[in-house]
Design a protein around this motif. Structure first.
Motif, PDB file in Angstrom:
ATOM      1  N   LEU A  57       0.836  -1.202   0.000  1.00  0.00           N
ATOM      2  CA  LEU A  57       0.000   0.000   0.000  1.00  0.00           C
ATOM      3  C   LEU A  57       0.873   1.255   0.000  1.00  0.00           C
ATOM      4  CD1 LEU A  57      -2.806  -1.101   2.487  1.00  0.00           C
ATOM      5  CD2 LEU A  57      -3.033  -0.779   0.008  1.00  0.00           C
ATOM      6  N   SER A  58       1.931   1.258   0.799  1.00  0.00           N
ATOM      7  CA  SER A  58       2.840   2.412   0.847  1.00  0.00           C
ATOM      8  C   SER A  58       3.434   2.697  -0.523  1.00  0.00           C
ATOM      9  CB  SER A  58       3.985   2.158   1.844  1.00  0.00           C
ATOM     10  OG  SER A  58       3.520   2.138   3.163  1.00  0.00           O
ATOM     11  N   GLU A  59       3.967   1.684  -1.158  1.00  0.00           N
ATOM     12  CA  GLU A  59       4.611   1.873  -2.466  1.00  0.00           C
ATOM     13  C   GLU A  59       3.601   2.327  -3.514  1.00  0.00           C
ATOM     14  OE1 GLU A  59       6.579  -1.921  -2.965  1.00  0.00           O
ATOM     15  OE2 GLU A  59       8.489  -1.008  -2.396  1.00  0.00           O
ATOM     16  N   THR A  60       2.411   1.743  -3.500  1.00  0.00           N
ATOM     17  CA  THR A  60       1.386   2.117  -4.474  1.00  0.00           C
ATOM     18  C   THR A  60       0.956   3.567  -4.269  1.00  0.00           C
ATOM     19  OG1 THR A  60       0.622  -0.167  -4.586  1.00  0.00           O
ATOM     20  CG2 THR A  60      -0.891   1.525  -5.383  1.00  0.00           C
ATOM     21  N   LEU A  61       0.979   4.019  -3.043  1.00  0.00           N
ATOM     22  CA  LEU A  61       0.604   5.403  -2.741  1.00  0.00           C
ATOM     23  C   LEU A  61       1.769   6.376  -2.953  1.00  0.00           C
ATOM     24  CD1 LEU A  61      -1.588   4.676   0.392  1.00  0.00           C
ATOM     25  CD2 LEU A  61      -2.387   5.502  -1.838  1.00  0.00           C
ATOM     26  N   GLY A  62       2.900   5.850  -3.451  1.00  0.00           N
ATOM     27  CA  GLY A  62       4.041   6.703  -3.783  1.00  0.00           C
ATOM     28  C   GLY A  62       4.921   7.049  -2.611  1.00  0.00           C
ATOM     29  N   TRP A  63       4.853   6.265  -1.587  1.00  0.00           N
ATOM     30  CA  TRP A  63       5.659   6.478  -0.388  1.00  0.00           C
ATOM     31  C   TRP A  63       6.760   5.426  -0.302  1.00  0.00           C
ATOM     32  CZ3 TRP A  63       0.586   6.662   2.819  1.00  0.00           C
ATOM     33  CH2 TRP A  63       0.080   7.968   2.838  1.00  0.00           C
ATOM     34  N   PRO A  64       7.750   5.673   0.562  1.00  0.00           N
ATOM     35  CA  PRO A  64       8.744   4.624   0.827  1.00  0.00           C
ATOM     36  C   PRO A  64       8.051   3.386   1.404  1.00  0.00           C
ATOM     37  CG  PRO A  64       9.504   6.726   1.681  1.00  0.00           C
ATOM     38  CD  PRO A  64       8.064   6.922   1.256  1.00  0.00           C
ATOM     39  N   ARG A  65       8.634   2.255   1.171  1.00  0.00           N
ATOM     40  CA  ARG A  65       8.055   0.959   1.546  1.00  0.00           C
ATOM     41  C   ARG A  65       7.614   0.886   3.010  1.00  0.00           C
ATOM     42  NH1 ARG A  65      12.199  -2.790   0.081  1.00  0.00           N
ATOM     43  NH2 ARG A  65      11.406  -2.455  -1.986  1.00  0.00           N
ATOM     44  N   GLN A  66       8.362   1.480   3.911  1.00  0.00           N
ATOM     45  CA  GLN A  66       8.076   1.369   5.347  1.00  0.00           C
ATOM     46  C   GLN A  66       7.207   2.508   5.898  1.00  0.00           C
ATOM     47  OE1 GLN A  66       8.932  -1.386   7.069  1.00  0.00           O
ATOM     48  NE2 GLN A  66       9.687  -2.139   5.113  1.00  0.00           N
ATOM     49  N   ALA A  81      17.589   5.504   8.027  1.00  0.00           N
ATOM     50  CA  ALA A  81      18.046   4.206   7.521  1.00  0.00           C
ATOM     51  C   ALA A  81      17.016   3.604   6.576  1.00  0.00           C
ATOM     52  CB  ALA A  81      18.314   3.250   8.674  1.00  0.00           C
ATOM     53  N   GLU A  82      15.738   3.766   6.898  1.00  0.00           N
ATOM     54  CA  GLU A  82      14.682   3.245   6.029  1.00  0.00           C
ATOM     55  C   GLU A  82      14.669   3.997   4.713  1.00  0.00           C
ATOM     56  OE1 GLU A  82      11.530   1.895   9.495  1.00  0.00           O
ATOM     57  OE2 GLU A  82      11.146   3.679   8.323  1.00  0.00           O
ATOM     58  N   THR A  83      14.795   5.317   4.782  1.00  0.00           N
ATOM     59  CA  THR A  83      14.759   6.130   3.573  1.00  0.00           C
ATOM     60  C   THR A  83      15.909   5.777   2.642  1.00  0.00           C
ATOM     61  OG1 THR A  83      13.745   7.924   4.802  1.00  0.00           O
ATOM     62  CG2 THR A  83      14.744   8.496   2.712  1.00  0.00           C
ATOM     63  N   SER A  84      17.123   5.634   3.183  1.00  0.00           N
ATOM     64  CA  SER A  84      18.264   5.349   2.315  1.00  0.00           C
ATOM     65  C   SER A  84      18.112   3.989   1.647  1.00  0.00           C
ATOM     66  CB  SER A  84      19.573   5.421   3.097  1.00  0.00           C
ATOM     67  OG  SER A  84      19.620   4.393   4.061  1.00  0.00           O
ATOM     68  N   GLY A  85      17.543   3.025   2.328  1.00  0.00           N
ATOM     69  CA  GLY A  85      17.311   1.715   1.715  1.00  0.00           C
ATOM     70  C   GLY A  85      16.331   1.813   0.567  1.00  0.00           C
ATOM     71  N   GLY A  88      18.002   3.534  -2.416  1.00  0.00           N
ATOM     72  CA  GLY A  88      18.894   2.622  -3.132  1.00  0.00           C
ATOM     73  C   GLY A  88      18.101   1.682  -4.017  1.00  0.00           C
ATOM     74  N   ASP A  89      16.993   1.170  -3.505  1.00  0.00           N
ATOM     75  CA  ASP A  89      16.123   0.294  -4.283  1.00  0.00           C
ATOM     76  C   ASP A  89      15.537   1.051  -5.463  1.00  0.00           C
ATOM     77  OD1 ASP A  89      14.631  -2.127  -4.814  1.00  0.00           O
ATOM     78  OD2 ASP A  89      12.855  -1.067  -4.031  1.00  0.00           O
ATOM     79  N   LEU A  90      15.122   2.282  -5.224  1.00  0.00           N
ATOM     80  CA  LEU A  90      14.556   3.104  -6.291  1.00  0.00           C
ATOM     81  C   LEU A  90      15.599   3.389  -7.362  1.00  0.00           C
ATOM     82  CD1 LEU A  90      12.115   4.637  -7.337  1.00  0.00           C
ATOM     83  CD2 LEU A  90      12.834   6.581  -5.946  1.00  0.00           C
ATOM     84  N   ARG A  91      16.819   3.704  -6.941  1.00  0.00           N
ATOM     85  CA  ARG A  91      17.892   3.982  -7.906  1.00  0.00           C
ATOM     86  C   ARG A  91      18.185   2.744  -8.763  1.00  0.00           C
ATOM     87  NH1 ARG A  91      20.585   8.058  -8.489  1.00  0.00           N
ATOM     88  NH2 ARG A  91      20.282   8.882  -6.402  1.00  0.00           N
ATOM     89  N   SER A  92      18.191   1.575  -8.113  1.00  0.00           N
ATOM     90  CA  SER A  92      18.433   0.335  -8.834  1.00  0.00           C
ATOM     91  C   SER A  92      17.333   0.091  -9.869  1.00  0.00           C
ATOM     92  CB  SER A  92      18.500  -0.825  -7.838  1.00  0.00           C
ATOM     93  OG  SER A  92      18.519  -2.048  -8.507  1.00  0.00           O
TER      94      SER A  92
END
Length: 156
Positions: A57-66, A81-85, A88-92
Motif C-alpha cells: 500500500l505504501s509503495e502504491t501510494l508513492g511512499w517509501p516501503r516502510q 536508515a529506512e529512507t536510504s534503503g 537505493g532500491d529506487l535507484r536500482s
C-alpha cells in the motif's frame, strides 16, 4: 507504544484523495483486496496484518516501503536508515528501466532503418548494380540497413 491503526487509516485516505484513487484502483495496483483496504480505512477489524500489505500500500501510494509501518508504530518522520534503503532500491529500479529504455530505442532505430530500406526498394531509389552485388546505395549489405544518424537515447 500501541499501534496507531487510526493514523494508518487517515494517512491512506488522505493520500488516496491527493492521488484521486478509489479503493478499487488502490486494490488493483497494490494487489491488496478491496475488503482489506476497507477494513484498514474503517478500522473495523483489529488484527495483525502481514507487513507486506502495508508495504505494498505504501509503495502504491508513492511512499517509501516502510511509510505506513512507521505511521502504525509512531515513527514519523521516517528513520533515515529506512529512507536510504528505499532510495537505493529506487535507484536500482531506475537504472534497470533506463537500460530497458535504451534497448527499446536501439530496436526502434533498427526497425526505422529497415523501413527506410523497404521504402527505397519500393520507390526504386537503389541503383540496379548495387542490388546485383548485394549492396544497397549506402554500401551496406542488402537487407541490413545502415544505422540512421539521428538522436538517440531518452529525451531525444
Amino acid at each position: 507504544m500501541a499501534e496507531d491503526w487510526a493514523g494508518v487509516a487517515e494517512a491512506i485516505t488522505g493520500r488516496m484523495r491527493e492521488l484521486k484513487l478509489s479503493q478499487r484502483d488502490l486494490a488493483v495496483q497494490s494487489n491488496v483486496s478491496v475488503a482489506t483496504i476497507r477494513e484498514i480505512q474503517r478500522h473495523r477489524i483489529s488484527r495483525r496484518r502481514n507487513p507486506r500489505t502495508l508495504e505494498s500500500l505504501s509503495e502504491t501510494l508513492g511512499w517509501p516501503r516502510q511509510q505506513l509501518d512507521a505511521v502504525l508504530n509512531g515513527r514519523l518522520p521516517q528513520d533515515p536508515a529506512e529512507t536510504s534503503g528505499d532510495q537505493g532500491d529506487l535507484r536500482s529500479r531506475l537504472d534497470e528501466l533506463e537500460q530497458r529504455l535504451n534497448t527499446i530505442v536501439d530496436v526502434v532505430h533498427r526497425i526505422d532503418a529497415k523501413i527506410d530500406v523497404i521504402i527505397d526498394l519500393k520507390h526504386g531509389d537503389l541503383k540496379h548494380g548495387d542490388l546485383k552485388h548485394g549492396r544497397d546505395a549506402a554500401g551496406t549489405p542488402a537487407g541490413i540497413p545502415a544505422a540512421r544518424s539521428g538522436p538517440s537515447g531518452p529525451g531525444s
